[in-house]
Design a protein around this motif. Structure first.
Motif, PDB file in Angstrom:
ATOM      1  N   UNK A  99      41.593  33.739  35.569  1.00  0.00           N
ATOM      2  CA  UNK A  99      42.710  34.676  35.399  1.00  0.00           C
ATOM      3  C   UNK A  99      42.270  36.124  35.592  1.00  0.00           C
ATOM      4  N   UNK A 100      41.133  36.467  35.018  1.00  0.00           N
ATOM      5  CA  UNK A 100      40.627  37.836  35.123  1.00  0.00           C
ATOM      6  C   UNK A 100      40.323  38.196  36.586  1.00  0.00           C
ATOM      7  N   UNK A 101      39.637  37.324  37.282  1.00  0.00           N
ATOM      8  CA  UNK A 101      39.238  37.593  38.673  1.00  0.00           C
ATOM      9  C   UNK A 101      40.448  37.639  39.599  1.00  0.00           C
ATOM     10  N   UNK A 102      41.432  36.766  39.333  1.00  0.00           N
ATOM     11  CA  UNK A 102      42.591  36.657  40.228  1.00  0.00           C
ATOM     12  C   UNK A 102      43.816  37.418  39.736  1.00  0.00           C
ATOM     13  N   UNK A 103      43.610  38.228  38.667  1.00  0.00           N
ATOM     14  CA  UNK A 103      44.707  39.038  38.126  1.00  0.00           C
ATOM     15  C   UNK A 103      45.960  38.188  37.876  1.00  0.00           C
ATOM     16  N   UNK A 104      45.742  37.065  37.210  1.00  0.00           N
ATOM     17  CA  UNK A 104      46.859  36.198  36.841  1.00  0.00           C
ATOM     18  C   UNK A 104      46.870  36.058  35.318  1.00  0.00           C
ATOM     19  N   UNK A 105      47.968  35.564  34.780  1.00  0.00           N
ATOM     20  CA  UNK A 105      48.079  35.351  33.344  1.00  0.00           C
ATOM     21  C   UNK A 105      48.619  33.941  33.093  1.00  0.00           C
ATOM     22  N   UNK A 106      48.498  33.524  31.862  1.00  0.00           N
ATOM     23  CA  UNK A 106      49.068  32.246  31.472  1.00  0.00           C
ATOM     24  C   UNK A 106      48.117  31.085  31.657  1.00  0.00           C
TER      25      UNK A 106
END
Length: 197
Positions: A99-106
């Motif tokens: 999530x951190x690397x790909x700027x995603x959440x959840x």
């Protein structure tokens, strides 16, 4: 929903996929990181017999170790590890990094993770075949031996780093028997009945 407990001393097929079929391995380095984190969080509680990592899902065949007690991180006493909790820590660690690397959440993985008790020798053998053939069954490669992210080649090299490679080879009766057993295991028509994910 009735969730099966990961009983100590038993074999389990553990598998899961990304939410909504999303890829859980976005790039090649993710596969290596997944294995690194799996080793860090789960090697104390599982003997791992085989694995397959496939873009949007994974498979593990594990034997749950019994009565695993380790020293606390602060050095003050010991704690008994729980296999399900260790898997949860592992999944969370991996998902947070992706999530951190790909700027995603959840959530990254479907919840709860899938698990099936392996309660006979034939089923154990079948899951080993199935894991190694998985990339071919899903059409990622024409020959399962071309897929880098399964345990097939590590077992052949007797790599016991975090795999129970020697035990798997002994189960089949040695390297030659292991290789022979994997040859032409599934015909084209037979492949579909083994698809789990």
């Amino acid at each position: 929903m009735d969730i099966q407990t990961l009983e100590e001393g038993q074999f389990f097929h553990i598998y899961n996929r990304g939410v909504n079929g999303e890829d859980i391995f976005k790039e090649n380095r993710n596969y290596y990181y997944f294995l690194q984190q799996y080793f860090a969080y789960c090697s104390d509680v599982f003997e791992t017999y085989c694995y397959a990592l496939l873009k949007n899902h994974f498979h593990l065949l594990v034997h749950v170790k019994e009565n695993v007690v380790v020293a606390k991180l602060n050095g003050q006493g010991t704690v008994q590890l729980n296999a399900s909790k260790q898997l949860s820590h592992f999944f969370n660690s991996y998902a947070q990094s992706v999530n951190r690397i790909n700027k995603r959440t959840g959530s990254l993985f479907e919840s709860p993770f899938k698990r099936k008790l392996i309660d006979d020798a034939r089923y154990l053998t079948t899951v080993i075949y199935y894991c190694h053939y998985n990339a071919q069954l899903h059409g990622f490669v024409n020959d399962f031996k071309e897929w880098e992210f399964s345990s097939y080649h590590s077992i052949l090299k007797k790599d016991d780093t975090f795999l129970a490679a020697t035990k798997v080879l002994d189960w089949f009766g040695g390297v030659a028997a292991f290789e022979a057993a994997h040859k032409d295991r599934y015909g084209k028509e037979g492949m579909e009945k083994f698809l789990i994910e």
